[in-house]
Scaffold this motif. Structure first.
Motif, PDB file in Angstrom:
ATOM      1  N   LYS A 353      44.351  32.814  29.928  1.00  0.00           N
ATOM      2  CA  LYS A 353      45.530  32.697  30.781  1.00  0.00           C
ATOM      3  C   LYS A 353      45.106  32.598  32.248  1.00  0.00           C
ATOM      4  N   ARG A 354      46.097  32.519  33.106  1.00  0.00           N
ATOM      5  CA  ARG A 354      45.848  32.371  34.547  1.00  0.00           C
ATOM      6  C   ARG A 354      44.911  33.455  35.067  1.00  0.00           C
ATOM      7  N   GLY A 355      45.169  34.699  34.662  1.00  0.00           N
ATOM      8  CA  GLY A 355      44.344  35.798  35.147  1.00  0.00           C
ATOM      9  C   GLY A 355      42.896  35.687  34.700  1.00  0.00           C
ATOM     10  N   HIS A 356      42.678  35.223  33.473  1.00  0.00           N
ATOM     11  CA  HIS A 356      41.313  35.031  32.995  1.00  0.00           C
ATOM     12  C   HIS A 356      40.583  33.969  33.818  1.00  0.00           C
ATOM     13  N   VAL A 357      41.306  32.926  34.221  1.00  0.00           N
ATOM     14  CA  VAL A 357      40.691  31.855  35.019  1.00  0.00           C
ATOM     15  C   VAL A 357      40.294  32.377  36.396  1.00  0.00           C
ATOM     16  N   ILE A 358      41.171  33.173  37.001  1.00  0.00           N
ATOM     17  CA  ILE A 358      40.843  33.755  38.312  1.00  0.00           C
ATOM     18  C   ILE A 358      39.562  34.573  38.213  1.00  0.00           C
ATOM     19  N   THR A 377      39.320  43.746  45.187  1.00  0.00           N
ATOM     20  CA  THR A 377      40.509  44.458  44.733  1.00  0.00           C
ATOM     21  C   THR A 377      41.471  43.535  43.979  1.00  0.00           C
ATOM     22  N   HIS A 378      42.451  44.178  43.335  1.00  0.00           N
ATOM     23  CA  HIS A 378      43.605  43.504  42.731  1.00  0.00           C
ATOM     24  C   HIS A 378      43.210  42.472  41.674  1.00  0.00           C
ATOM     25  N   HIS A 379      42.544  42.986  40.634  1.00  0.00           N
ATOM     26  CA  HIS A 379      42.168  42.143  39.504  1.00  0.00           C
ATOM     27  C   HIS A 379      43.404  41.757  38.684  1.00  0.00           C
ATOM     28  N   PRO A 380      43.366  40.604  38.032  1.00  0.00           N
ATOM     29  CA  PRO A 380      44.488  40.211  37.171  1.00  0.00           C
ATOM     30  C   PRO A 380      44.695  41.213  36.040  1.00  0.00           C
ATOM     31  N   VAL A 381      45.931  41.376  35.614  1.00  0.00           N
ATOM     32  CA  VAL A 381      46.248  42.346  34.574  1.00  0.00           C
ATOM     33  C   VAL A 381      45.579  41.982  33.253  1.00  0.00           C
ATOM     34  N   LYS A 388      46.803  50.325  36.428  1.00  0.00           N
ATOM     35  CA  LYS A 388      48.213  50.268  36.764  1.00  0.00           C
ATOM     36  C   LYS A 388      48.526  48.958  37.488  1.00  0.00           C
ATOM     37  N   ARG A 389      49.652  48.371  37.167  1.00  0.00           N
ATOM     38  CA  ARG A 389      50.071  47.136  37.829  1.00  0.00           C
ATOM     39  C   ARG A 389      50.414  47.400  39.295  1.00  0.00           C
ATOM     40  N   ASN A 390      50.217  46.379  40.122  1.00  0.00           N
ATOM     41  CA  ASN A 390      50.633  46.463  41.511  1.00  0.00           C
ATOM     42  C   ASN A 390      52.156  46.360  41.572  1.00  0.00           C
ATOM     43  N   PRO A 391      52.841  47.287  42.241  1.00  0.00           N
ATOM     44  CA  PRO A 391      54.317  47.270  42.232  1.00  0.00           C
ATOM     45  C   PRO A 391      54.916  46.027  42.892  1.00  0.00           C
ATOM     46  N   ASP A 392      54.202  45.416  43.828  1.00  0.00           N
ATOM     47  CA  ASP A 392      54.726  44.221  44.504  1.00  0.00           C
ATOM     48  C   ASP A 392      54.417  42.934  43.762  1.00  0.00           C
ATOM     49  N   ILE A 396      48.961  41.419  38.956  1.00  0.00           N
ATOM     50  CA  ILE A 396      47.676  41.984  39.350  1.00  0.00           C
ATOM     51  C   ILE A 396      47.724  43.502  39.237  1.00  0.00           C
ATOM     52  N   THR A 397      46.552  44.136  39.306  1.00  0.00           N
ATOM     53  CA  THR A 397      46.468  45.587  39.160  1.00  0.00           C
ATOM     54  C   THR A 397      45.891  46.228  40.418  1.00  0.00           C
ATOM     55  N   ASN A 398      46.163  47.496  40.561  1.00  0.00           N
ATOM     56  CA  ASN A 398      45.586  48.265  41.662  1.00  0.00           C
ATOM     57  C   ASN A 398      44.210  48.773  41.212  1.00  0.00           C
TER      58      ASN A 398
END
Length: 496
Positions: A353-358, A377-381, A388-392, A396-398
């Motif tokens: 998925k998109r996160g894996h590509v990033i 910072t802020h790796h894809p979920v 934990k997911r980033n609230p905004d 992405i994750t924190n």
């Protein structure tokens, strides 16, 4: 080569004959159980003014020997270094001196004598008594650095430590650094704990485990790939700050920065987040360097690296934009991301998925530029199943990874404590396992139950200790900072 082997075999035979003769004389060194040591080499050299003319008792291995008629010099190596001993026939009885002359380099001796300084100004021990404590039946290499087979240093670490002082120095630095990290955490209220090494589920990280079998229970078990899930259970149980340092095991490739068995530390702090973990990471690594080396500015293989906090911070998307030239702010769908992956020659895998590509673009294009300490910072979920997911931005994750010298040395995040979200991510990991990903995580029902009991907001951090030790000791290979690294057995191809 044949002559060299014959000479070696002859020397080994002579050593055994010397041992047999000693045993016949009733002077078997292997029957000696104890020898009282009063001083070490460096003690004597550093306190010469106080010890001059006084009797001391030292013990160590003969590293060089020079006999001149009725007197001789030997260099004795103990755990702190070397010191010279002067042995005269008129200070020993004739039989003892004649035996002393037959001692070989590598033999371990005990010496009682007076501290003095030779005419050349070398602090030495004038022997009144020399006792053979161990007969060495092997030949020490004369020039260890000249050996072409690098593997031999790792296979026979005991010899490496004897003949190469720099090796021992590296492990002393390692010891100081490990003491320092414990000291740093203990002073801040962290509790050191022990968790299981044998697990029924390989969890806490994405890695291929070693599998063994428990005969009594008749079940397969796994050597731990991480201790994360047990430590989080302790946070659920009411310990607010815990850590564990120990061996982890990953059934993966071997390289200059990978060993299947390695040392890591993981720590967890209730009511903290990944930002707090960042502060701990940069401060504790700098503290280790300061305690072990006296500075936070190190040189690694000719590169100057400054470990002084604060370290640079950069999101994974920012790194991909800077080093791969791809702006994922404009790429929102999986289809668009996969097309970019093809253009950038990234291997496409099932369920990508998109996160894996990033993440793949980051590993391919960005990591090699991260020489100075940098937090990504802020790796894809998709690649952060326990964060934990980033609230905004819930895509992405924190989370962060710390990089030094292009290596990942630490991984941390605000821990996922939502049991429903966690179960969904575990199920996604199971689907990846079914598609052939042996590193995808297993479903841990008991851990999900612990989350349902209630995990407070928590920050977690893992540091790869061996890679940090490579940096602090300027070692080119991880095998240089592991006393007994994993080695492929030598197969004897000789016919029976």
């Amino acid at each position: 080569m044949i002559n060299e082997e014959l000479n070696l075999n002859e020397m080994l035979r002579i050593r055994r004959e010397k041992l047999a003769k000693l045993q016949e004389m009733g002077k078997d060194p292997f029957k000696i159980e104890k020898y009282d040591v009063s001083h070490y080499s460096q003690d004597i050299k550093q306190n010469f003014e106080d010890l001059e003319g006084k009797e001391v008792s030292i013990a160590g291995r003969i590293m060089s020997k020079r006999i001149q008629g009725k007197a001789g010099f030997i260099d004795v190596q103990d755990q702190e270094g070397r010191i010279q001993s002067y042995v005269r026939k008129d200070r020993l009885n004739e039989e003892d001196y004649n035996l002393f002359v037959t001692y070989d380099i590598g033999d371990i001796v005990g010496i009682k004598g007076e501290v003095f300084k030779t005419q050349k100004g070398e602090i030495s021990v004038k022997a009144n008594e020399v006792t053979l404590l161990t007969k060495s039946l092997q030949i020490l290499p004369e020039k260890w650095h000249g050996l072409k087979d690098q593997d031999l240093r790792y296979r026979q670490r005991y010899v490496d430590l004897i003949v190469n002082p720099e090796v021992k120095k590296a492990f002393i630095i390692r010891n100081k650094a490990i003491k320092a990290i414990r000291e740093y955490l203990d002073e801040r209220g962290f509790l050191e704990v022990d968790t299981p090494i044998l697990n029924t589920i390989a969890g806490g990280a994405s890695a291929r485990p070693f599998i063994t079998h428990h005969n009594t229970l008749d079940i397969d078990m796994y050597l731990r790939i991480a201790n994360e899930l047990y430590l989080k259970r302790l946070i659920v149980g009411g310990f607010d700050k815990v850590y564990e340092m120990g061996r982890m095991f990953r059934n993966e490739g071997m390289s200059i920065k990978h060993n299947p068995e390695y040392t890591a530390i993981e720590l967890y702090q209730a009511y903290a987040d990944y930002e707090e973990m960042m502060k701990i990471t940069e401060n504790v690594v700098a503290y280790m360097a300061e305690k072990a080396l006296g500075t936070t500015k190190i040189t690694y293989q000719g590169k100057e690296i400054d470990l002084t906090p604060p370290w640079k911070r950069m999101s994974m998307q920012e790194a991909v934009k800077e080093y791969a030239g791809v702006d994922f702010d404009n790429i929102k769908t999986d289809e668009e991301a996969l097309e970019v992956a093809k253009q950038k020659h990234i291997e496409i895998t099932p369920e990508m998925k998109r996160g894996h590509v990033i993440n793949a673009l980051f590993e391919e294009y960005a990591e090699k530029h991260l020489v100075q300490p940098t937090f990504i910072t802020h790796h894809p979920v998709e690649v952060s199943p326990l964060a934990k997911r980033n609230p905004d931005d819930p895509s992405i994750t924190n989370r962060f990874e710390a990089f030094v010298n292009t290596w990942e040395i630490a991984n941390a995040f605000s821990e996922l404590n939502d049991p429903i979200d966690q179960k969904g991510r575990f199920m996604d990991q199971l689907r990846q396992r079914e598609l052939g990903d042996e590193e995808a995580q297993m479903l841990d029902e008991d851990f999900l139950n612990a989350l349902e009991v209630g995990l407070p907001p928590t920050g977690g951090l893992g540091i790869g200790m061996d890679r940090v030790m490579m940096l602090l000791t300027d070692s080119p290979s991880i095998r240089d900072v592991i006393l007994f690294p994993t080695m492929k057995p030598i197969v004897d191809n000789k016919e029976d």
